[in-house]
Design a protein around this motif. Structure first.
Motif, PDB file in Angstrom:
ATOM      1  N   SER A 288     -10.887 -23.536 -39.433  1.00  6.23           N
ATOM      2  CA  SER A 288     -10.297 -22.313 -38.896  1.00  6.23           C
ATOM      3  C   SER A 288     -10.642 -22.077 -37.423  1.00  6.23           C
ATOM      4  O   SER A 288     -10.090 -21.158 -36.799  1.00  6.23           O
ATOM      5  CB  SER A 288     -10.727 -21.113 -39.731  1.00  6.23           C
ATOM      6  OG  SER A 288     -12.136 -20.988 -39.711  1.00  6.23           O
TER       7      SER A 288
ATOM      8  N   ASN B 265      -7.571 -25.661 -33.165  1.00 10.20           N
ATOM      9  CA  ASN B 265      -6.123 -25.827 -33.103  1.00 10.20           C
ATOM     10  C   ASN B 265      -5.758 -27.133 -33.796  1.00 10.20           C
ATOM     11  O   ASN B 265      -6.533 -28.102 -33.753  1.00 10.20           O
ATOM     12  CB  ASN B 265      -5.632 -25.870 -31.662  1.00 10.20           C
ATOM     13  CG  ASN B 265      -5.816 -24.559 -30.918  1.00 10.20           C
ATOM     14  OD1 ASN B 265      -6.075 -23.515 -31.513  1.00 10.20           O
ATOM     15  ND2 ASN B 265      -5.682 -24.615 -29.602  1.00 10.20           N
TER      16      ASN B 265
ATOM     17  N   THR C 274      -0.353 -25.774 -33.691  1.00  7.37           N
ATOM     18  CA  THR C 274      -0.579 -24.389 -34.072  1.00  7.37           C
ATOM     19  C   THR C 274      -1.985 -23.980 -33.669  1.00  7.37           C
ATOM     20  O   THR C 274      -2.921 -24.772 -33.765  1.00  7.37           O
ATOM     21  CB  THR C 274      -0.363 -24.195 -35.584  1.00  7.37           C
ATOM     22  OG1 THR C 274      -0.628 -22.829 -35.940  1.00  7.37           O
ATOM     23  CG2 THR C 274      -1.263 -25.098 -36.415  1.00  7.37           C
ATOM     24  N   LYS C 275      -2.123 -22.734 -33.211  1.00  7.53           N
ATOM     25  CA  LYS C 275      -3.430 -22.223 -32.848  1.00  7.53           C
ATOM     26  C   LYS C 275      -4.304 -22.070 -34.093  1.00  7.53           C
ATOM     27  O   LYS C 275      -3.825 -22.037 -35.216  1.00  7.53           O
ATOM     28  CB  LYS C 275      -3.272 -20.875 -32.151  1.00  7.53           C
ATOM     29  CG  LYS C 275      -2.668 -20.960 -30.773  1.00  7.53           C
ATOM     30  CD  LYS C 275      -3.694 -21.257 -29.709  1.00  7.53           C
ATOM     31  CE  LYS C 275      -4.350 -19.977 -29.259  1.00  7.53           C
ATOM     32  NZ  LYS C 275      -5.301 -20.217 -28.155  1.00  7.53           N
TER      33      LYS C 275
ATOM     34  N   SER D 193      -5.770 -19.615 -35.385  1.00  7.41           N
ATOM     35  CA  SER D 193      -5.430 -18.469 -36.228  1.00  7.41           C
ATOM     36  C   SER D 193      -4.068 -18.622 -36.891  1.00  7.41           C
ATOM     37  O   SER D 193      -3.712 -17.865 -37.787  1.00  7.41           O
ATOM     38  CB  SER D 193      -5.409 -17.194 -35.391  1.00  7.41           C
ATOM     39  OG  SER D 193      -4.374 -17.278 -34.421  1.00  7.41           O
ATOM     40  N   GLY D 194      -3.289 -19.588 -36.419  1.00  7.28           N
ATOM     41  CA  GLY D 194      -1.940 -19.774 -36.948  1.00  7.28           C
ATOM     42  C   GLY D 194      -0.913 -18.852 -36.329  1.00  7.28           C
ATOM     43  O   GLY D 194       0.259 -18.916 -36.682  1.00  7.28           O
TER      44      GLY D 194
ATOM     45  N   THR E 269       2.640 -21.137 -32.293  1.00 13.65           N
ATOM     46  CA  THR E 269       3.042 -22.522 -32.521  1.00 13.65           C
ATOM     47  C   THR E 269       3.877 -23.008 -31.345  1.00 13.65           C
ATOM     48  O   THR E 269       4.442 -22.206 -30.587  1.00 13.65           O
ATOM     49  CB  THR E 269       3.867 -22.676 -33.815  1.00 13.65           C
ATOM     50  OG1 THR E 269       5.028 -21.843 -33.730  1.00 13.65           O
ATOM     51  CG2 THR E 269       3.050 -22.284 -35.041  1.00 13.65           C
TER      52      THR E 269
ATOM     53  N   SER F 149       2.703 -25.225 -40.129  1.00 12.63           N
ATOM     54  CA  SER F 149       2.005 -24.076 -40.685  1.00 12.63           C
ATOM     55  C   SER F 149       0.620 -24.519 -41.123  1.00 12.63           C
ATOM     56  O   SER F 149       0.340 -25.722 -41.213  1.00 12.63           O
ATOM     57  CB  SER F 149       2.783 -23.471 -41.862  1.00 12.63           C
ATOM     58  OG  SER F 149       2.909 -24.407 -42.915  1.00 12.63           O
ATOM     59  N   ARG F 150      -0.236 -23.566 -41.391  1.00 11.88           N
ATOM     60  CA  ARG F 150      -1.583 -23.898 -41.825  1.00 11.88           C
ATOM     61  C   ARG F 150      -2.066 -22.862 -42.818  1.00 11.88           C
ATOM     62  O   ARG F 150      -1.644 -21.706 -42.797  1.00 11.88           O
ATOM     63  CB  ARG F 150      -2.525 -23.984 -40.624  1.00 11.88           C
ATOM     64  CG  ARG F 150      -2.753 -22.676 -39.891  1.00 11.88           C
ATOM     65  CD  ARG F 150      -3.520 -22.904 -38.583  1.00 11.88           C
ATOM     66  NE  ARG F 150      -4.865 -23.408 -38.821  1.00 11.88           N
ATOM     67  CZ  ARG F 150      -5.604 -24.022 -37.907  1.00 11.88           C
ATOM     68  NH1 ARG F 150      -5.116 -24.232 -36.688  1.00 11.88           N
ATOM     69  NH2 ARG F 150      -6.833 -24.424 -38.192  1.00 11.88           N
ATOM     70  N   ASP F 151      -2.962 -23.311 -43.687  1.00 12.40           N
ATOM     71  CA  ASP F 151      -3.626 -22.444 -44.650  1.00 12.40           C
ATOM     72  C   ASP F 151      -5.117 -22.625 -44.430  1.00 12.40           C
ATOM     73  O   ASP F 151      -5.702 -23.617 -44.881  1.00 12.40           O
ATOM     74  CB  ASP F 151      -3.209 -22.815 -46.075  1.00 12.40           C
ATOM     75  CG  ASP F 151      -3.767 -21.859 -47.116  1.00 12.40           C
ATOM     76  OD1 ASP F 151      -4.778 -21.193 -46.847  1.00 12.40           O
ATOM     77  OD2 ASP F 151      -3.185 -21.798 -48.202  1.00 12.40           O
ATOM     78  N   ASN F 152      -5.722 -21.692 -43.726  1.00  9.30           N
ATOM     79  CA  ASN F 152      -7.146 -21.838 -43.390  1.00  9.30           C
ATOM     80  C   ASN F 152      -8.039 -21.726 -44.625  1.00  9.30           C
ATOM     81  O   ASN F 152      -9.156 -22.245 -44.624  1.00  9.30           O
ATOM     82  CB  ASN F 152      -7.550 -20.818 -42.337  1.00  9.30           C
ATOM     83  CG  ASN F 152      -7.037 -21.192 -40.942  1.00  9.30           C
ATOM     84  OD1 ASN F 152      -6.601 -22.324 -40.723  1.00  9.30           O
ATOM     85  ND2 ASN F 152      -7.075 -20.259 -40.025  1.00  9.30           N
TER      86      ASN F 152
ATOM     87  N   VAL G 121      -3.168 -28.260 -42.955  1.00  5.77           N
ATOM     88  CA  VAL G 121      -2.037 -28.000 -42.067  1.00  5.77           C
ATOM     89  C   VAL G 121      -0.834 -28.767 -42.594  1.00  5.77           C
ATOM     90  O   VAL G 121      -0.990 -29.860 -43.162  1.00  5.77           O
ATOM     91  CB  VAL G 121      -2.372 -28.378 -40.604  1.00  5.77           C
ATOM     92  CG1 VAL G 121      -2.690 -29.852 -40.452  1.00  5.77           C
ATOM     93  CG2 VAL G 121      -1.260 -27.954 -39.660  1.00  5.77           C
TER      94      VAL G 121
END
Length: 125
Positions: A30, A33, A51-52, A54-55, A58, A71-74, A79
């Protein structure tokens, strides 16, 4: 140790879709990037999307904008790259990468600290 493991590649017909995943471990996901790059045979590795940490931000290359979504799921340290309307010229090995310098969202290969082993995507015409 740091690991980035891509999955979801394969063979698809032009116009089809694939979703790549990249599972991260060994670092604070998290706080990094994340980017996707690709490399076709005989060509240099090129930027696809990023993506940064924090998401919230982009960026995409012009060649994939409007067709691909990062997209990402921290919570899952993962990602994703959703690829729609695939074209034969999208054929390449796709790599995910992590960048600890989060004040900028870089498109440069040299900016990224960790890399996965790559996933082959082949789009047939």
């Amino acid at each position: 140790q740091v690991q980035l493991v891509e999955s979801g590649g394969g063979l698809v017909q032009a116009g089809g879709s694939l979703r790549l995943s990249c599972a991260a471990s060994g670092f604070t996901f998290s706080s990094y990037n994340m980017g996707w790059f690709r490399q076709a045979p005989g060509k240099e590795r090129e930027f696809v999307a990023a993506t940064k940490a924090s998401g919230g931000l982009t960026t995409y290359s012009d060649s994939v904008k409007g067709r691909f979504t990062i997209s990402r799921d921290n919570a899952k340290n993962t990602v994703y790259l959703q690829m729609n309307s695939l074209k034969p010229e999208d054929t390449a090995v796709y790599y995910c990468a992590a960048d600890r310098t989060t004040f900028r969202l870089s498109r440069l290969v040299a900016a990224y600290d960790y890399w996965g082993q790559g996933a082959q995507v082949t789009v047939s015409s």
